[in-house]
Design a protein around this motif. Structure first.
Motif, mmCIF file in Angstrom:
data_model
loop_
_atom_site.group_PDB
_atom_site.id
_atom_site.type_symbol
_atom_site.label_atom_id
_atom_site.label_comp_id
_atom_site.label_asym_id
_atom_site.label_seq_id
_atom_site.Cartn_x
_atom_site.Cartn_y
_atom_site.Cartn_z
ATOM 1 N N LEU A 143 -111.590 -29.287 11.268
ATOM 2 C CA LEU A 143 -112.496 -30.387 11.603
ATOM 3 C C LEU A 143 -111.724 -31.675 11.864
ATOM 4 O O LEU A 143 -112.079 -32.465 12.753
ATOM 5 N N PHE A 144 -110.669 -31.896 11.098
ATOM 6 C CA PHE A 144 -109.853 -33.097 11.228
ATOM 7 C C PHE A 144 -109.247 -33.210 12.627
ATOM 8 O O PHE A 144 -109.008 -34.323 13.128
ATOM 9 N N LEU A 145 -109.018 -32.073 13.277
ATOM 10 C CA LEU A 145 -108.400 -32.082 14.600
ATOM 11 C C LEU A 145 -109.276 -32.753 15.651
ATOM 12 O O LEU A 145 -108.787 -33.145 16.721
ATOM 13 N N ARG A 146 -110.572 -32.912 15.359
ATOM 14 C CA ARG A 146 -111.470 -33.609 16.303
ATOM 15 C C ARG A 146 -111.030 -35.051 16.550
ATOM 16 O O ARG A 146 -111.398 -35.656 17.569
ATOM 17 N N GLU A 177 -119.398 -25.528 4.881
ATOM 18 C CA GLU A 177 -118.892 -24.707 5.996
ATOM 19 C C GLU A 177 -119.948 -24.558 7.077
ATOM 20 O O GLU A 177 -119.663 -24.721 8.271
ATOM 21 N N ARG A 178 -121.169 -24.222 6.660
ATOM 22 C CA ARG A 178 -122.250 -24.030 7.633
ATOM 23 C C ARG A 178 -122.472 -25.290 8.471
ATOM 24 O O ARG A 178 -122.721 -25.222 9.675
ATOM 25 N N LEU A 179 -122.380 -26.443 7.805
ATOM 26 C CA LEU A 179 -122.564 -27.701 8.515
ATOM 27 C C LEU A 179 -121.363 -28.030 9.393
ATOM 28 O O LEU A 179 -121.505 -28.617 10.469
ATOM 29 N N GLY A 180 -120.170 -27.664 8.931
ATOM 30 C CA GLY A 180 -118.958 -28.034 9.643
ATOM 31 C C GLY A 180 -118.604 -27.155 10.823
ATOM 32 O O GLY A 180 -118.066 -27.635 11.823
ATOM 33 N N LEU A 181 -118.915 -25.868 10.727
ATOM 34 C CA LEU A 181 -118.506 -24.942 11.789
ATOM 35 C C LEU A 181 -119.019 -25.338 13.177
ATOM 36 O O LEU A 181 -118.254 -25.280 14.154
#
Length: 381
Positions: free
Chosen positions: A110-113, A149-153
């Motif tokens: 996520l950080f790569l965004r 995870e569900r929110l982040g994916l």
């Protein structure tokens, strides 16, 4: 040379006497999978310092720079990087301007965004806490991670995803990820360093891993009195550390088996290999794994696995007769006693396990997967 920066949101390997000690499978995967790329790429790994340390350090490990930033704090399973670590990582990546960014785990991916200018981004996902196989294996903290995870994916913006088993690929497919963008890289072992040994210490067992709730190490201690009734000189070596350390020590004392269990803590790679080569049986009653690198390391050295029948362990076995998948402590104790008293069967399984590792689970094969994956970027740009 093109530049690769991999970000590991959990703490990096421990550094002791100029040697690295690995405390989690992700660390091993990242280093040994990417070692095969050092002749073609400039590779750095960013990771938090262990809890209680904040000093920036740079260590070169077989052509890969490991850069320790910020600090980390223990959760129930792993030390996670602090806000300081993420701030320092952001600055480092901005200045470094890599061609390829890799995030180990959902958080790092996520950080790569935050770096839309980086042309190629890869996420590595070892396991998912909201996977069906995790049901009943995690407590409320694990369920919270699963919700995150569900929110982040859906927010991930990745060109490719590397996973270590087919179950994670299947779940990501159901979450809407295009299957062609997901590569099953697996995990491996250096079969030259982890050499096969038939000559074992007669009745030694070994567990390698973190001492955390999901690993259920206390249950391994509980079966030792059962085995000791049949084999008085049985010894269980516990390699690793974590928040359950004191609880396990109390369990050993309460059961009166101090002479049959040795808690080693974290050890060097050399010490770990020697313990594995001397051990007859590798044991794990983990309730949830992404893969289980110590399992294939054990098989490489001829230690026969007796492990919980979970998806990850079944995936490693690949349907082969290389050890025992068990459903409870009674089955585990009986299987261990069988191996310690039947040398013919033990040696047959040990040789089959080594053969499977050579054919399927080596770092050279994992490295080839990453080379193929990154080649898609080279061809595009």
């Amino acid at each position: 040379m093109k530049k690769i920066i991999l970000m590991l949101a959990t703490t990096g390997p421990l550094v002791r006497d100029n040697e690295l000690t690995f405390t989690a499978g992700g660390q091993v995967h990242d280093l040994f999978a990417l070692m095969n790329l050092t002749s073609d790429y400039d590779i750095s790994i960013l990771c938090p310092n262990p809890p209680g340390e904040e000093q920036k350090r740079i260590i070169n490990f077989k052509g890969i720079e490991i850069i320790y930033l910020g600090e980390s704090r223990w959760t129930q399973w792993l030390p996670i990087g602090s806000l300081q670590f993420f701030r320092e990582s952001y600055e480092y990546i901005r200045e470094g301007k890599p061609d390829i960014l890799i995030g180990d785990g959902v958080i790092a991916s996520l950080f790569l965004r935050l770096f839309p200018e980086t042309p190629f981004k890869i996420g590595i996902i070892h396991h998912l806490f909201h996977a069906p196989s995790a049901n009943g294996s995690v407590n409320h903290v694990g369920r919270m991670f699963g919700t995150l995870e569900r929110l982040g994916l859906p927010l991930l913006k990745l060109d490719k995803i590397a996973v270590v088993n087919s179950m994670v690929k299947h779940i990501l497919g159901k979450e809407g990820f295009w299957q062609d963008d997901i590569v099953i890289a697996g995990n491996g072992v250096d079969i030259d360093n982890y050499s096969f040994s038939e000559d074992k210490t007669a009745h030694d067992l070994i567990y390698i891993g973190r001492l955390v709730e999901l690993k259920r190490v206390s249950s391994l201690v509980e079966i030792i009195p059962i085995i000791r009734d049949k084999i008085p000189d049985v010894v269980l070596h516990i390699v690793g550390d974590g928040p359950k350390h004191e609880e396990i020590e109390r369990k050993i004392e309460a059961l009166g088996i101090s002479g049959n269990v040795i808690m080693h803590g974290y050890v060097s790679e050399k010490e770990k290999i020697e313990l594995l080569r001397n051990s007859v049986v590798y044991v794990s009653n983990s309730s949830f794994e992404g893969f289980g690198i110590p399992l294939v390391e054990a098989m490489a050295t001829g230690a026969v696995p007796v492990v919980s029948s979970i998806d990850a362990h079944r995936f490693v076995f690949q349907g082969n007769d290389v050890g025992y998948l068990v459903n409870n402590q009674e089955e585990m104790a009986a299987s261990i006693i069988n191996l310690l008293t039947d040398e013919t069967r033990r040696l047959q399984l040990a040789k089959s396990g080594r053969k499977l590792v050579e054919e399927k689970w080596t770092w050279a094969k994992v490295g080839e997967k990453y080379k193929e994956l990154i080649q898609t970027y080279i061809q595009t740009y």
